[in-house]
Design a protein around this motif. Structure first.
Motif, PDB file in Angstrom:
ATOM      1  N   MET A 255       0.840  -1.204   0.000  1.00  0.00           N
ATOM      2  CA  MET A 255       0.000   0.000   0.000  1.00  0.00           C
ATOM      3  C   MET A 255       0.871   1.249   0.000  1.00  0.00           C
ATOM      4  SD  MET A 255      -2.871   1.302   2.767  1.00  0.00           S
ATOM      5  CE  MET A 255      -1.659   1.583   4.060  1.00  0.00           C
ATOM      6  N   ALA A 256       0.614   2.144  -0.939  1.00  0.00           N
ATOM      7  CA  ALA A 256       1.370   3.388  -1.027  1.00  0.00           C
ATOM      8  C   ALA A 256       0.574   4.528  -0.395  1.00  0.00           C
ATOM      9  CB  ALA A 256       1.675   3.710  -2.482  1.00  0.00           C
ATOM     10  N   ARG A 257       1.302   5.515   0.127  1.00  0.00           N
ATOM     11  CA  ARG A 257       0.682   6.735   0.663  1.00  0.00           C
ATOM     12  C   ARG A 257       0.802   7.806  -0.415  1.00  0.00           C
ATOM     13  NH1 ARG A 257       2.611   9.225   4.882  1.00  0.00           N
ATOM     14  NH2 ARG A 257       0.699   9.461   6.082  1.00  0.00           N
ATOM     15  N   VAL A 258      -0.353   8.271  -0.898  1.00  0.00           N
ATOM     16  CA  VAL A 258      -0.396   9.145  -2.074  1.00  0.00           C
ATOM     17  C   VAL A 258      -1.050  10.474  -1.705  1.00  0.00           C
ATOM     18  CG1 VAL A 258      -1.162   9.365  -4.460  1.00  0.00           C
ATOM     19  CG2 VAL A 258      -0.606   7.100  -3.538  1.00  0.00           C
ATOM     20  N   VAL A 259      -0.332  11.561  -1.929  1.00  0.00           N
ATOM     21  CA  VAL A 259      -0.859  12.896  -1.650  1.00  0.00           C
ATOM     22  C   VAL A 259      -1.700  13.364  -2.835  1.00  0.00           C
ATOM     23  CG1 VAL A 259      -0.277  15.308  -1.179  1.00  0.00           C
ATOM     24  CG2 VAL A 259       1.093  13.469  -0.180  1.00  0.00           C
ATOM     25  N   VAL A 260      -2.898  13.870  -2.534  1.00  0.00           N
ATOM     26  CA  VAL A 260      -3.805  14.415  -3.544  1.00  0.00           C
ATOM     27  C   VAL A 260      -3.944  15.907  -3.285  1.00  0.00           C
ATOM     28  CG1 VAL A 260      -6.099  14.278  -4.577  1.00  0.00           C
ATOM     29  CG2 VAL A 260      -5.049  12.223  -3.603  1.00  0.00           C
ATOM     30  N   VAL A 261      -3.558  16.729  -4.260  1.00  0.00           N
ATOM     31  CA  VAL A 261      -3.543  18.180  -4.049  1.00  0.00           C
ATOM     32  C   VAL A 261      -4.655  18.894  -4.816  1.00  0.00           C
ATOM     33  CG1 VAL A 261      -1.067  18.162  -3.573  1.00  0.00           C
ATOM     34  CG2 VAL A 261      -1.860  18.593  -5.905  1.00  0.00           C
ATOM     35  N   ARG A 262      -5.586  18.156  -5.398  1.00  0.00           N
ATOM     36  CA  ARG A 262      -6.711  18.753  -6.123  1.00  0.00           C
ATOM     37  C   ARG A 262      -7.609  19.529  -5.158  1.00  0.00           C
ATOM     38  NH1 ARG A 262      -9.500  14.207  -9.861  1.00  0.00           N
ATOM     39  NH2 ARG A 262      -9.889  16.018 -11.191  1.00  0.00           N
ATOM     40  N   GLU A 263      -8.506  20.343  -5.734  1.00  0.00           N
ATOM     41  CA  GLU A 263      -9.487  21.024  -4.887  1.00  0.00           C
ATOM     42  C   GLU A 263     -10.343  19.979  -4.173  1.00  0.00           C
ATOM     43  OE1 GLU A 263     -12.917  21.123  -5.541  1.00  0.00           O
ATOM     44  OE2 GLU A 263     -12.832  19.976  -7.394  1.00  0.00           O
ATOM     45  N   ALA A 264     -10.966  20.383  -3.065  1.00  0.00           N
ATOM     46  CA  ALA A 264     -11.498  19.433  -2.085  1.00  0.00           C
ATOM     47  C   ALA A 264     -12.477  18.415  -2.664  1.00  0.00           C
ATOM     48  CB  ALA A 264     -12.149  20.205  -0.940  1.00  0.00           C
TER      49      ALA A 264
ATOM     50  N   SER B 113     -13.016  17.342  -5.825  1.00  0.00           N
ATOM     51  CA  SER B 113     -12.355  16.408  -6.734  1.00  0.00           C
ATOM     52  C   SER B 113     -11.398  15.494  -5.978  1.00  0.00           C
ATOM     53  CB  SER B 113     -11.594  17.178  -7.816  1.00  0.00           C
ATOM     54  OG  SER B 113     -12.471  17.933  -8.616  1.00  0.00           O
ATOM     55  N   ALA B 114     -10.756  16.043  -4.935  1.00  0.00           N
ATOM     56  CA  ALA B 114      -9.819  15.242  -4.143  1.00  0.00           C
ATOM     57  C   ALA B 114     -10.528  14.076  -3.471  1.00  0.00           C
ATOM     58  CB  ALA B 114      -9.134  16.118  -3.101  1.00  0.00           C
ATOM     59  N   ARG B 115     -11.742  14.312  -2.987  1.00  0.00           N
ATOM     60  CA  ARG B 115     -12.488  13.227  -2.341  1.00  0.00           C
ATOM     61  C   ARG B 115     -12.816  12.116  -3.334  1.00  0.00           C
ATOM     62  NH1 ARG B 115     -14.599  17.691   0.627  1.00  0.00           N
ATOM     63  NH2 ARG B 115     -16.282  18.020  -0.880  1.00  0.00           N
ATOM     64  N   ASP B 116     -13.174  12.497  -4.560  1.00  0.00           N
ATOM     65  CA  ASP B 116     -13.455  11.485  -5.588  1.00  0.00           C
ATOM     66  C   ASP B 116     -12.201  10.673  -5.908  1.00  0.00           C
ATOM     67  OD1 ASP B 116     -16.071  12.331  -5.753  1.00  0.00           O
ATOM     68  OD2 ASP B 116     -15.722  13.658  -7.462  1.00  0.00           O
ATOM     69  N   THR B 117     -11.066  11.370  -6.026  1.00  0.00           N
ATOM     70  CA  THR B 117      -9.810  10.678  -6.310  1.00  0.00           C
ATOM     71  C   THR B 117      -9.426   9.765  -5.154  1.00  0.00           C
ATOM     72  OG1 THR B 117      -9.073  12.540  -7.666  1.00  0.00           O
ATOM     73  CG2 THR B 117      -7.382  11.007  -6.916  1.00  0.00           C
ATOM     74  N   ALA B 118      -9.676  10.222  -3.932  1.00  0.00           N
ATOM     75  CA  ALA B 118      -9.351   9.417  -2.750  1.00  0.00           C
ATOM     76  C   ALA B 118     -10.103   8.087  -2.772  1.00  0.00           C
ATOM     77  CB  ALA B 118      -9.678  10.192  -1.482  1.00  0.00           C
ATOM     78  N   LYS B 119     -11.379   8.122  -3.163  1.00  0.00           N
ATOM     79  CA  LYS B 119     -12.161   6.883  -3.230  1.00  0.00           C
ATOM     80  C   LYS B 119     -11.542   5.905  -4.225  1.00  0.00           C
ATOM     81  CE  LYS B 119     -16.548   9.164  -2.092  1.00  0.00           C
ATOM     82  NZ  LYS B 119     -17.881   9.570  -2.625  1.00  0.00           N
ATOM     83  N   LYS B 120     -11.067   6.429  -5.351  1.00  0.00           N
ATOM     84  CA  LYS B 120     -10.454   5.562  -6.358  1.00  0.00           C
ATOM     85  C   LYS B 120      -9.147   4.965  -5.837  1.00  0.00           C
ATOM     86  CE  LYS B 120     -12.540   8.130 -10.171  1.00  0.00           C
ATOM     87  NZ  LYS B 120     -12.317   9.050 -11.311  1.00  0.00           N
ATOM     88  N   LEU B 121      -8.371   5.767  -5.116  1.00  0.00           N
ATOM     89  CA  LEU B 121      -7.115   5.259  -4.561  1.00  0.00           C
ATOM     90  C   LEU B 121      -7.375   4.172  -3.523  1.00  0.00           C
ATOM     91  CD1 LEU B 121      -5.180   8.625  -4.206  1.00  0.00           C
ATOM     92  CD2 LEU B 121      -4.504   6.699  -5.657  1.00  0.00           C
ATOM     93  N   ILE B 122      -8.356   4.398  -2.671  1.00  0.00           N
ATOM     94  CA  ILE B 122      -8.704   3.388  -1.666  1.00  0.00           C
ATOM     95  C   ILE B 122      -9.161   2.102  -2.350  1.00  0.00           C
ATOM     96  CG2 ILE B 122     -10.359   2.823   0.165  1.00  0.00           C
ATOM     97  CD1 ILE B 122     -10.283   5.838   0.907  1.00  0.00           C
ATOM     98  N   GLY B 123      -9.898   2.269  -3.451  1.00  0.00           N
ATOM     99  CA  GLY B 123     -10.407   1.110  -4.173  1.00  0.00           C
ATOM    100  C   GLY B 123      -9.323   0.222  -4.753  1.00  0.00           C
TER     101      GLY B 123
END
Length: 238
Positions: A1-10, A12-22
């Motif tokens: 598992m990698a730790r990935v920083v998401v710097v998008r606006e809030a 869009s960042a939440r949507d990207t976070a769900k994909k990363l968790i998936g």
């Protein structure tokens, strides 16, 4: 598992976070930008359809052109899904790049038609869509409906977010994000708080143009996506 920083606006960042968790990774949300809604009126014209290249544009388009049956050409599936979600009726998804849209428009209207499209756009953009339409003699007007403004987080919050364990990668999806990340690193260094990033995480950039906006001393950590999609960029996550 990698730790990935998401710097998008809030949002869009939440949507990207769900994909990363998936796909089994741990997202760290550190927005370095904020969406600013623009209230300008839509240009008046004999528009035969609409164009969006970002999900951030669809809400304003739907507000002004609700229940409109003219086609909405979306640059890719993500913006197409967002357009459908706000009630736009006739949405046609492109292949994910601005240069693919002229052929999509020609296919929808016919080779001999003279479409005139209203492009609901962000204020800061590459201009690639405009160039593609001009090269194919497709008429269009531009309606700027949002802007992306830089956001500098509280440095203590940034340090706390980044310091729980080593950071493996940072997603960089725009030139603005690349510039903002460079400013954050500089600010952390100035405040002697830069140690969370001393491991030099991979900077996963959606294009070479985006990577070029990073500070020179960080470009050696850049990895360039093979295609302009998050799925492709995720393949670089270590």
């Amino acid at each position: 598992m990698a730790r990935v920083v998401v710097v998008r606006e809030a949002e869009s960042a939440r949507d990207t976070a769900k994909k990363l968790i998936g796909i089994g990774h741990e997202p760290l949300l550190l927005p370095l930008e904020v969406v600013v809604r623009l209230e300008s009126a839509a240009p008046v014209g004999d528009w035969t359809g609409f164009v969006v290249t970002s999900a951030k544009a669809v809400e304003r388009l739907a507000e002004v052109f609700s229940d409109d049956t003219r086609p909405v050409f979306a640059v890719g599936e993500a913006s197409a899904e967002a357009a459908r979600a706000v009630g736009l009726v006739h949405v046609i998804a492109g292949e994910g790049t601005a240069t693919s849209l002229p052929s999509l428009v020609r296919s929808a209207f016919g080779a001999t038609a003279r479409p005139n499209l209203l492009y609901a756009a962000g204020r800061n953009r590459s201009g690639s869509l405009e160039k593609a339409f001009e090269a194919c003699d497709i008429a269009f007007g531009i309606w700027e409906v949002y802007d992306i403004a830089p956001l500098m987080p509280d440095l203590a919050f940034a340090q706390s977010t980044l310091s729980r364990a080593p950071v493996d990668a940072v997603l960089i999806l725009s030139r603005g994000q690349a510039e903002a990340y460079g400013r954050l690193v500089a600010r952390l260094d100035e405040a002697s708080l830069g140690w969370p990033l001393k491991a030099q995480p991979h900077l996963l950039c959606l294009s070479e143009r985006i990577a070029a906006a990073l500070p020179v001393d960080l470009t050696y950590r850049a990895k360039i996506s093979t295609s302009p999609s998050l799925a492709s960029l995720f393949e670089w996550i270590p």
